[in-house]
Design an enzyme around this catalytic site. Sequence first.
Site, PDB file in Angstrom:
ATOM      1  N   GLU A 529       0.334  -1.009  -0.275  1.00  0.00           N
ATOM      2  CA  GLU A 529      -0.059   0.203   0.315  1.00  0.00           C
ATOM      3  C   GLU A 529       0.743   0.910   0.285  1.00  0.00           C
ATOM      4  O   GLU A 529       1.796   1.512   1.125  1.00  0.00           O
ATOM      5  CB  GLU A 529      -1.103  -0.171   1.021  1.00  0.00           C
ATOM      6  CG  GLU A 529      -1.738  -0.940   0.848  1.00  0.00           C
ATOM      7  CD  GLU A 529      -2.366  -1.657   3.022  1.00  0.00           C
ATOM      8  OE1 GLU A 529      -2.277  -1.141   3.862  1.00  0.00           O
ATOM      9  OE2 GLU A 529      -3.024  -3.019   3.073  1.00  0.00           O
ATOM     10  N   GLU A 560      -4.026  -7.305   2.823  1.00  0.00           N
ATOM     11  CA  GLU A 560      -2.828  -7.882   2.842  1.00  0.00           C
ATOM     12  C   GLU A 560      -2.581  -9.636   2.898  1.00  0.00           C
ATOM     13  O   GLU A 560      -1.491  -9.673   2.442  1.00  0.00           O
ATOM     14  CB  GLU A 560      -2.242  -7.234   4.771  1.00  0.00           C
ATOM     15  CG  GLU A 560      -2.383  -5.879   5.190  1.00  0.00           C
ATOM     16  CD  GLU A 560      -3.156  -4.795   4.935  1.00  0.00           C
ATOM     17  OE1 GLU A 560      -4.437  -5.945   4.752  1.00  0.00           O
ATOM     18  OE2 GLU A 560      -3.184  -3.477   5.592  1.00  0.00           O
ATOM     19  N   HIS A 627      -1.628   1.195  16.729  1.00  0.00           N
ATOM     20  CA  HIS A 627      -0.210   1.609  15.567  1.00  0.00           C
ATOM     21  C   HIS A 627       0.618   1.101  17.269  1.00  0.00           C
ATOM     22  O   HIS A 627       2.032   2.261  16.856  1.00  0.00           O
ATOM     23  CB  HIS A 627      -0.088   3.104  15.814  1.00  0.00           C
ATOM     24  CG  HIS A 627      -1.126   3.300  14.260  1.00  0.00           C
ATOM     25  ND1 HIS A 627      -2.401   3.468  14.700  1.00  0.00           N
ATOM     26  CD2 HIS A 627      -1.303   2.994  13.445  1.00  0.00           C
ATOM     27  CE1 HIS A 627      -3.341   3.787  13.695  1.00  0.00           C
ATOM     28  NE2 HIS A 627      -2.233   3.485  12.597  1.00  0.00           N
TER      29      HIS A 627
END
Length: 838
Positions: A529, A560, A627
Site C-alpha cells: 500500500e 494484506e 499503531h
Amino acid sequence: MEFDDSFFLLRIILINFVPENERSLPLTIFFSMKKSMNVLTRLKLTRKEVLDDYRIAVESRQASLTGRREVLTGKAKFGIFGDGKEIPQLAMAKVFKTGDWRSGYYRDQTFMLAAGMTTLEEIFAMLYGDTDPKANPANGGRLMNNHFATRTLDKNGNWLDLTKLKNSSADSSPTASQMPRLLGLAQASKFYKKNNGSDEFKKFSHHGNEVAFGTIGDASTSEGHFFETMNAAGVLQVPLAMSVWDDGWGISVPNQFQTIKGSISEALRGFEKGKNTNGFYIYREYAHNYPALVKMYREGISRCRKEQVPVLFHVIGCTQPQGHSTSGSHERYKTHEQLEEEKSRDGILKMREWLLKESIATAEELDAIESDATRIVKQARKNAWKNFQKPLIAKRDEFLKIVNISTCNCGKTDAIRAIKEELSKVGEPIRKDIMSSGKKILRLLCDQCSDPSNSLKTNVTKWLETERLDTVKRYNSHLYSESAHSAMNIKAVPPKYEKEPKYVAGREILRDNFDYIFKTNPLVLAFGEDVGKIGGVNQTYEGLQEKYGSDRIFDTGIREATIIGQGLGMAIRGLRPIAEIQYFDYLLYGLQVLSDDVATLHYRTNGGQKAPLIVSTRGHRLEGIWHSGSPLSMVINSIRGMHVAVPRNMTQAAGFYNLYLESDQPVLIIEPLNAYRLKEKYPANTGKFKTPAGIPEILQDGSDVTLVTYGSCVRIAQDAIAQLKKFAIDVELIDVQTLIPFDINHRILESLKKTNRIIFFDEDVPGGATSYMMQKVIEEQGGFYYLDSEPQTLTAQPHRAAYSTDGDYFSNPNAEDVFDKVYNLMHEFDPVKYPKIF
Ligand SMILES: Cc1ncc(C[n+]2csc(CCOP(=O)(O)OP(=O)(O)O)c2C)c(N)n1
Ligand SMILES: [Mg+2]
C-alpha cells in the site's frame, strides 16, 4: 483417406461382393463410426485420448474407493479423496501445459493423475504417510493424503528448470489457503511477459506464457481469501484460472448457508469482465458433461493465456460418492433421496453413457477398461504398501537382532523379553513402535556386562542415537533453508564509512540501498500500500518507481493477505519480491498466509519447494492499540520457518535486505518506525554491507548487568544506561538483531558469565518475546548456571498501548522503567552501595 471416400469405397464393395440382405450390419457399424468420428472431430480429440481419459477417471475413482478402505481397515490414519470431481479435472488437465502452475486442494487427484504430476502409487504412499521422498515426493509424509506438490528444487535446494515441468504449488489444509499464493503465481507470468529477456528469468518462465490454475470447493469460496484474491486478480488482470468444484456441500453444510444465491458464479456477476472493463470471464458447466467441459476449458484457458486475464470456471453438479472424508459418513446429513439423486448423475456414469451413445466405445471395451482399472489400482496399492512396510519390518528385525539378551547377564531379562515379544508381534510396525520399545529396553539394561565398548547397553544406545538422527532428517529437516544459499552461510559485511561521513535521515540510507538493489538484481520487486507512486509512507522507495518502472515497484489494494500471497506466489516462481505490510499491527490480516503457507512451505514439501520472500514492515514504539507495533510474540510463535529480523536503525535494516536477497531464506524484517527521520552515518558501501542473522551486537561493554533488547528499545536502553552511569552502574547492552534465529553462537551467555545478572527488555506483552529470549539464554544456552540474581523481564503493560504521549508512557516501558529495573537489581545485590530510591 477421408471419411466420405471410405464410405464410397465401402458402398462399392458392398454392392459388388455382399448379398443385399447382409449389407445392413456393416452399414450400421459404419454409420455409428461416422457419428463418433464427427463428435470426436468436433471436439478435436482422438478416440484414444477420450478412452485414456475414461481410464484415468475410472482408475482415480477406484483409488478413492480403495483408499477409503485402507483407512477403515487401519492401514492409514485419515483419507480424503477426489471422487465425484473426476470429469472436469480431465478437461482441465488437457489445457495444463508444461511451465503452468496449480494451486489447489485435496480433491484434485484426477487432475494430478491426468496431467502426469502424480501416480497411483504416490497417492497410496501419501495415504500411508510414507517418508521416503522417492515414494512420496509431494510431502515426504509430513502432510495428510492428497496434499499435492511437485518439486521445484534439486536435492541441494537449487532451482530446477521450471519451464520444463508441470508445476504444482504445495497444498495446505486450511480452506482457501491456496488462494493468496495463486495470485502471485499468476502475477509472475505477467511480470515475466513484460520483463522479457533477462538471463535470470530463463529457468522460471517462457515469456510469461504460463497460466496459474486454482481449484477450490464451493463452500471454501465463503472465505475472505477467495473474495480478496478474485477481486485483486480482476483488478490486476493476471492469467489466473479459477475452478470451483461445486458439490453443493461443505462437509454437512449445504450451499444455501454458504453462498449468496447459492451460486458463486451468480454471486460474482459484478466481477465479470465487460467489453471495456477489468474483471474476469465467467463460465459455468455441469461436472458430468465431458464434451462441454473440454470445450469450456479450451476456450477459457486460451483467453486466459493469450489475453492474460483471469477466468472463473464454476463447475456445478459435482458429487461426493463417499462423502467428505473418512472422518464421517454423509448419511448423517444427506437424505436417502439426495444420495440416490447424486448417484444418478455421477460423472463417470454419465461419461460412460455418452461414450456409448456416441458410439465411441462399446460396452465391452468400457467394461474391460473398468476391470483393468481395478487390477491396476490394486497393484499400485500393493506396491506402495510394500515400499512403505519393507524398510520398517527390516528395521524392526534389525533392532530385535541387536537386542540379544544373551550378551547381558545382569539386565532385567524377563521384562526385556516381554517387550521384544510384543514388538515382534506387531503386524505392521512403525518407527514409533520400535523407538518406544528401544527406549523402554534401555532402562532395563545394566552397565556392568562384559566389554563396555560392546555391551548390550552400548549397542542399544548407539542404535537409538542413529535412529534419532534418522528421524530428525525424516521429520525435523527443512524448516529453514539448508542449502548453500542459507542466510546462515552468508558472512556479515560491516558498513564502511568515509573519514568524515555525512549524516542523513535513516530513510535515505534505505532508499539508496534499494536503488542499488533494483539496479543490480532484475528479479527484485517491491509492492504494498502506497509503495509505488509515493515511494512508501516513509519514502524509503522515493523516486524508484519512476526509475525502475511500475512493474517492479508498485501500489496494491488494501489487502494484506493477498499482498503476502502475491509475494509468496512470485517467490515460488523464482522472483525476489519484497512484500510490504504498511504497519506491523496489520500483519495480523496476513498472518494466516505467513504462518500456514510461507513459513511451512519448505518444511511441508520436505525441501521440495522454497519461497525466498521478504516481508517488510515497520513497527515498535508508536501509540494506540493499532499503531503500537510490538506484537513480536505473535510472530515468533507462529511463523517458525521464517527468520524474524528486528533492526534498531535503517543501516542495520538495509544490511538485512542485502543479506536476505543473497540467501534463499524467507524473512520478516521489521523496520523501526520512529527512526526514519533520525540521522545516521551514511555508509560508503551502499548495497553491499550485510547484517548477519543470529549474531547479536554488543553495543556497550559493561560489568554489572546484561541488558538484552532489540529494535527501538535499543535507544530507550541507551538513554537509561546513560542515566545509570551516573549511579556507577555499568550495563552491558546487547542488541539481538534477529529473534529468529537467536544468538546462534551464545554470545549473550558470554556476557552473562561476566555480569551474572540479566534483564530481557522489549515492549511486547509480559510473557511475550522477552520470555522467549529468556528461555533461549537461561535454558538453552545454560545461563542458569551463571546467575547471581533472578533473571528478569521488562515489558509493556498487559493491556494494549494507550493513545497519546502519556498513554504511551504508562503503557510501554520507558527509560525510567529500565533505570528502575536495573537499579533495583543492583540494590538487591548491594543495598548499601545502591540504597533504595523509592
Ligand atoms: C480454515 C478451515 N476451516 C475449516 C476446515 C475444515 N474443513 C475441511 S474441508 C471443509 C469443507 C470444505 O468444503 P468445500 O470447500 O465445498 O470442499 P469439498 O470438500 O466439498 O470439495 C472444512 C469445513 C479447514 N480445513 N480449514
Ligand atoms: Mg463442497
